[in-house]
Design an enzyme around this catalytic site. Structure first.
Site, PDB file in Angstrom:
ATOM      1  N   HIS A  45      43.131  40.433  38.772  1.00 37.37           N
ATOM      2  CA  HIS A  45      43.784  39.504  39.692  1.00 37.37           C
ATOM      3  C   HIS A  45      44.860  40.239  40.486  1.00 37.37           C
ATOM      4  O   HIS A  45      44.987  41.464  40.385  1.00 37.37           O
ATOM      5  CB  HIS A  45      44.366  38.317  38.917  1.00 37.37           C
ATOM      6  CG  HIS A  45      45.377  38.731  37.902  1.00 37.37           C
ATOM      7  ND1 HIS A  45      46.724  38.761  38.166  1.00 37.37           N
ATOM      8  CD2 HIS A  45      45.230  39.169  36.619  1.00 37.37           C
ATOM      9  CE1 HIS A  45      47.368  39.186  37.088  1.00 37.37           C
ATOM     10  NE2 HIS A  45      46.477  39.435  36.134  1.00 37.37           N
ATOM     11  N   ALA A  46      45.636  39.535  41.279  1.00 38.87           N
ATOM     12  CA  ALA A  46      46.578  40.162  42.207  1.00 38.87           C
ATOM     13  C   ALA A  46      47.594  41.083  41.530  1.00 38.87           C
ATOM     14  O   ALA A  46      47.809  42.208  41.982  1.00 38.87           O
ATOM     15  CB  ALA A  46      47.311  39.091  43.017  1.00 38.87           C
TER      16      ALA A  46
END
Length: 88
Positions: free
Chosen positions: A15-16
């Site tokens: 994820h980010a």
């Protein structure tokens, strides 16, 4: 060139926040770092490209490193991914 295959182990996948850690780490080395997952290739220095891999938990990722400091870069990248990006 060195290549290693690892599995994304953290619950949220790549994820980010995890991608940002990976990009920051890859940018420290002179060597080229490429990730391959889900049939896609991404330069590990490009945040959006890494996110576009859509590598969730359990995804098998190939890390390909080539350049003057490839051994150190590979060790650091493998440690980051294997540790679940420090997300315990």
């Amino acid at each position: 060139m060195q290549e290693r295959v690892l599995t994304i182990m953290n619950r949220l996948g790549l994820h980010a926040r995890a991608a940002a850690k990976l990009v920051t780490l890859a940018s420290r080395y002179a060597s080229s770092v490429v990730l391959v997952a889900n049939g896609r290739r991404a330069d590990a220095r490009h945040f959006i490209a890494v996110l576009m891999l859509s590598a969730g938990m359990g995804t098998v990722v190939s890390i390909q490193v080539s350049g003057p400091d490839e051994a150190e870069a590979m060790k650091a990248m493998a440690r980051l991914i294997s540790s679940g990006f420090g997300e315990g």
